[in-house]
Every structure is written in C-alpha cells, then in structure tokens.
Design an enzyme around this catalytic site. Structure first.
Site, PDB file in Angstrom:
ATOM      1  N   GLU A   9      18.715  -9.584 -31.616  1.00 33.99           N
ATOM      2  CA  GLU A   9      17.402  -9.534 -30.966  1.00 33.99           C
ATOM      3  C   GLU A   9      16.606  -8.322 -31.443  1.00 33.99           C
ATOM      4  O   GLU A   9      16.177  -7.467 -30.654  1.00 33.99           O
ATOM      5  CB  GLU A   9      17.534  -9.571 -29.432  1.00 33.99           C
ATOM      6  CG  GLU A   9      18.139 -10.889 -28.972  1.00 33.99           C
ATOM      7  CD  GLU A   9      18.036 -11.177 -27.477  1.00 33.99           C
ATOM      8  OE1 GLU A   9      17.655 -10.297 -26.701  1.00 33.99           O
ATOM      9  OE2 GLU A   9      18.358 -12.319 -27.096  1.00 33.99           O
ATOM     10  N   GLU A  42      23.013 -17.507 -29.044  1.00 35.71           N
ATOM     11  CA  GLU A  42      23.015 -17.318 -27.582  1.00 35.71           C
ATOM     12  C   GLU A  42      22.288 -18.496 -26.975  1.00 35.71           C
ATOM     13  O   GLU A  42      21.125 -18.757 -27.322  1.00 35.71           O
ATOM     14  CB  GLU A  42      22.334 -16.005 -27.182  1.00 35.71           C
ATOM     15  CG  GLU A  42      23.151 -14.788 -27.560  1.00 35.71           C
ATOM     16  CD  GLU A  42      22.595 -13.471 -27.028  1.00 35.71           C
ATOM     17  OE1 GLU A  42      21.897 -13.478 -25.984  1.00 35.71           O
ATOM     18  OE2 GLU A  42      22.857 -12.436 -27.673  1.00 35.71           O
TER      19      GLU A  42
HETATM   20  O1  AHR Z   1      23.555 -12.642 -23.005  1.00 36.91           O
HETATM   21  C1  AHR Z   1      22.885 -11.619 -22.327  1.00 36.91           C
HETATM   22  C2  AHR Z   1      21.825 -10.951 -23.177  1.00 36.91           C
HETATM   23  O2  AHR Z   1      20.810 -11.862 -23.463  1.00 36.91           O
HETATM   24  C3  AHR Z   1      22.252 -10.476 -24.536  1.00 36.91           C
HETATM   25  O3  AHR Z   1      22.845  -9.223 -24.499  1.00 36.91           O
HETATM   26  C4  AHR Z   1      20.960 -10.411 -25.289  1.00 36.91           C
HETATM   27  O4  AHR Z   1      21.135 -10.609 -26.668  1.00 36.91           O
HETATM   28  C5  AHR Z   1      20.127 -11.483 -24.639  1.00 36.91           C
HETATM   29  O5  AHR Z   1      18.864 -11.047 -24.322  1.00 36.91           O
END
Ligand code: AHR
Length: 507
Positions: free
Chosen positions: A174, A306
């Site tokens: 991110e 994710e």
């Molecule tokens: O999964 C939780 C968080 O969500 C992670 O650390 C981040 O990459 C995302 O914003």
C-alpha cells in the site's frame, strides 16, 4: 424459475493458479501472537511455539502460500530485529495496530518454520516505506543464498545451515497509504530500485510483486504497467517486477466508523454486503483491462493480496486488533470472490484473504479465555473449493438470465457459479445469495458425461449464524441430495442463502 447453463467440460480454459487460495498473516492483533504462535512455553500443544491444532486445520485447506509480515506492519518491520536469540531481540511498538509492544519473538526463522509445517510457500513483504534497499537486499541474501557470504553466515550462526527457497517477494505494501504515502510515479521508481537489488541466488528465482492499487484506482496500475513498458518486458526478471498487486475489501456502512456489525445485521445490510463483495469482478476486470493494453500476452501477473470482509471490531475488543466474528454472510462473500477468481484465471496469479487467524475475515478464531479453536464458515468455503486449485477453469454459459434484485442504486445477481476440471473430475461451485428464495439450476454438460455427483452444502437457518467454542458446528458443510444427473443434464436446487459444490468424474 430455473436457471439454465451450459458447461463444455472438454474445452480448455486457463489454469486456476492454486495461489489464488493464498493467505495472509500480519503482526496485527491476535493473528500471529495468540493465534498462529503461542510461544514454546505455552501449554497449548505447539512446536517451537507454533500452535499445532491451528496448523492441522490449515493443512486440511492445502493453503498454497502465506503472506507475511504485513500489511502496514511490513513497512515498519526491520527483519534483523527478528533473528538471533529471542532474549536479545529488541522490542518495538506496533504503531499501526493498537500501539502494542512487539517483542520480535516471531521472526524470519519462525515464519519459515510455520510455512514448512503448513506446506505453504512463503510470500514475504519487504519494507520499502521505512526500510532501505540494502536492508531488503540483505534479507533476500539471508534467506536464499547458500555458501559463503555475510548474510549466509549470519543465517548459519542463527542455526539454519541451508537457504530456504523463497519465490514470492513483495516490494512494499500500500505505497499509496501506510507504505509511504507515495504517488504512483514515485513508487514505480522505488519499486524498480528496490527490485534491482533483490537478487536471484543459486536456483532461487524471485517473483517480485509491486505494491498495487487501492480498489478501483486503475491509474495506479497504468503507471506501474507503463514503467514496465519502458523497461521492456524482457528485462523484467532482472530489474523490475513480475506482478502488480491490488487490494479490495468488502466494506459497507455510511462511514469508516460505522462499517456495521459482523453478526448483528438485517437483510438490507446483507444484500449491501453482497453487492460490495460481487464488485470484485469489476475490480479484477478493470485492472486486467489496463494490463492487457500494455501486456497482451499476460506475462505480468495480477495479485489480489488483500481481500475480504471488514466490519466493526467485536464489542469490547481492541479497535486496533480488527477482530470480527464470521457468519454465513462472510462465507457467501468468499464464494462470490472465488467465482470471480476462476473467471479471471488468465490474469490473476495469486490472492490472499485477510487474514488467516483472528483478524478480519478469518478462517480460524481462537478464544483467548478457553483457548478453544473454531473453524469459521469462511474456512469451509476454502475446504469445499479446494479442488479448484490448479484445475482448468471452465466457462459457464447461460441460456437464461440469472436472477437479480435491486439493492439501492445497484443490482445484485443472486446466483453465482464457476466450474473447473482436474484429473478427470468436474467441480462446480454455486451460491444462491437470495436471503429468502430457493433457486433451481439446470446444467447442460457437453463434451463429456458425469455418472454421479457428490454434493455438499453450506447453509444455516439464519444469515447471522456462526461458529463459537460452545457451538463449533453451527455452520458446517453437510452432504446434500437435492441434486440429480440424467444423461447430460445436471440439476440442483439451491436453498436460500446457500453455497453448494457438485463434483463427479467426467468420462
Ligand atoms: O489487513 C489489514 C490492513 O489492511 C493491512 O495491514 C493493510 O495493508 C490494509 O490497509
């Protein structure tokens, strides 16, 4: 109404990369500490501190890879703090997740031991945001270089003679947010720079994954793809990145502070969640379309590293720990994602649900008081879909429209389906997202016949039903028999809010 579909079982489609069934374990809340890792002194059965009942449950899913150590944590993690004698490892503050102290007792060696126990490939996210090129480069050397070198010697001094095979390497996380608040242009340069010094040692071939877009930010993807175009794809292996990631969460609610409860929700909220989950199709298609412009041969992979539902934390728990329960609604959100993954098998090379234990849409919840371990409804979707891993994706063509319903300004298609073939067996996954009405699906199988099918169903009396230490089997798969096969016609009734898999030998 009966939905009529056609599946040509003898036509080849793309391979569903097993890595789309990947997982993610961050140093966040009770995912690692208290979830996967209880410490060697715990009276919970463990090996080297790794909790054995959790490992056993996860092994049954054949989890292909595990992403670690973050997430946002990755860009604050300094790997050298997590190797060597535990009592000499420094303590840090996990500023992203609850401001708690992190003693670094779960580090590189412990993670690699966990992967070995799980039979999963490691996917390591390196630190671009607050780390250095040298630090990342040396971590690769520490893990993967055999023989004589400063980092190989350090690894040997820490008790591991041989290097580990590590393919998957994340260049930050991110980068548009917690990973450094960079612009796409700036990050693309950084990814090239960091990627350049992450070397292939011996037979180990890194597969470098650039930190990608937030949801529908297609411009981010375009910038990263342009950067590769400039390099020329033939140079990607040595100097650039092999894949781009994207993160997409199923989040609803009027504000971030009111995402809604994981267990207390009405039918309207359920449908809103399903609309958000089904949007993953649009997200994958959008990024794939941009990538196709620059890479029509699909040599650059898309990695959804994710994904999952994100609700308000359970009442009374640390807001920074992201602990939420997991209901039948979460299971249906997962099944819809997998159908989209199978349809995009030509571009999607990996996906990682967030997160494996005790955080967000988890497979496993462990109770801090009773220490019991519970498999969630989402766990069972992974289990029922396991044989899609590395199977040939089959198209599902429709002869009749799928049922749908309006949800606010959106329209939700309430039947979701996908199919694959592997080792002479057909696997069809079907979800009925309608909260109240059953549906019937009739599939015309062409190019082969299936003599008999084995069916499993995951459903419950209420969408809110979930598993607890007191009732661990409230939502579990059961054998299902409202299915028939006659010649080439496969028929199934899908009860309201259910997930069904059909499997059989094709001849
Ligand atoms: O999964 C939780 C968080 O969500 C992670 O650390 C981040 O990459 C995302 O914003």
């Amino acid at each position: 109404m009966t939905v009529e579909a056609v599946i040509n079982v003898d036509l080849d489609g793309p391979r569903i990369n097993r890595h789309v069934y990947g997982h993610f374990a961050e140093h966040l809340g009770r995912c690692v500490y208290g979830g996967l890792f209880v410490g060697a002194d715990s009276d919970i059965p463990n090996v080297g501190g790794i909790r054995l009942d959790v490992v056993e449950a996860l092994r049954a899913l054949s989890i292909p890879n595990l992403r670690w150590p973050g997430g946002c944590f990755a860009d604050e993690y300094h790997w050298r703090d997590g190797v060597g004698p535990k009592d000499e490892r420094p303590v840090m503050v996990n500023t992203h997740w609850g401001g708690v102290e992190e003693n670094n007792h779960f580090g590189t060696h412990e993670f690699m031991a966990l992967c070995e126990l799980l039979g999963a490939e490691p996917y390591i996210s390196g630190n671009v945001g607050s780390g250095t090129v040298r630090e990342m480069s040396e971590w690769v050397e520490y893990l993967t270089r055999a023989g004589d070198s400063p980092m190989a010697r350090l690894r040997q001094a820490n008790g591991r003679d041989q290097p580990w095979p590590v393919r998957f390497w994340g260049l930050g996380n991110e980068a548009w947010g917690c990973g450094g608040n960079m612009t796409a242009e700036h990050y693309a340069q950084e990814a090239r720079r960091f990627g350049t010094y992450c070397r292939d040692y011996g037979d180990n071939r890194l597969y470098k994954i650039a930190a990608g877009a937030n949801g529908a930010d297609y411009a981010w993807t375009e910038t990263l793809m342009k950067q590769l175009g400039h390099l020329g794809c033939q140079h990607v292996r040595s100097t650039g990145y092999h894949a781009l990631s994207v993160h997409y969460y199923t989040i609803t609610g009027p504000t971030w502070e009111e995402k809604g409860s994981a267990t207390v929700f009405d039918t309207g909220e359920y449908y809103t969640t399903m609309v958000a989950a089904a949007r993953v199709e649009e997200i994958l298609a959008g990024h794939a379309a941009v990538m196709d412009c620059y890479d029509p041969n699909k040599s650059v992979g898309l990695v959804l590293d994710e994904w999952g539902t994100w609700f308000d934390v359970a009442r009374g728990t640390n807001p920074g720990f992201l602990y939420q329960q997991n209901t039948l609604r979460d299971a249906l959100a997962a099944s819809v994602h997998f159908d989209a993954f199978h349809r995009h098998a030509d571009r999607l090379v990996m996906a990682n649900i967030a997160q494996t234990v005790n955080v967000l849409q988890a497979m496993i919840l462990t109770d801090p008081d009773t220490r019991a371990m519970v498999r969630t409804p989402t766990y069972y979707v992974f289990a029922m879909n396991r044989d899609h891993q590395d199977a040939t994706s089959l198209r599902v063509d429709l002869r009749t429209p799928l049922p749908s319903r309006p949800v606010g300004d959106a329209t939700l298609t309430t039947i979701s389906m996908s199919a694959s073939r592997k080792d002479g067996r057909l696997l069809v996954s079907l979800s009925n997202l309608d909260a109240a009405d059953d549906a019937e699906v009739e599939i015309d199988l062409r190019g082969g016949t299936v003599e008999s099918v084995a069916a499993l169903i995951l459903t419950a009396g209420a969408l809110q039903d979930h598993n607890t230490p007191q009732a661990p089997s409230a939502v579990v798969p059961r054998a299902y028999d409202d299915v028939s096969v006659t010649g080439n016609r496969l028929w199934v009734r899908l009860p309201a809010h259910s997930f069904v898999t059909l499997s059989g030998t094709v001849s």
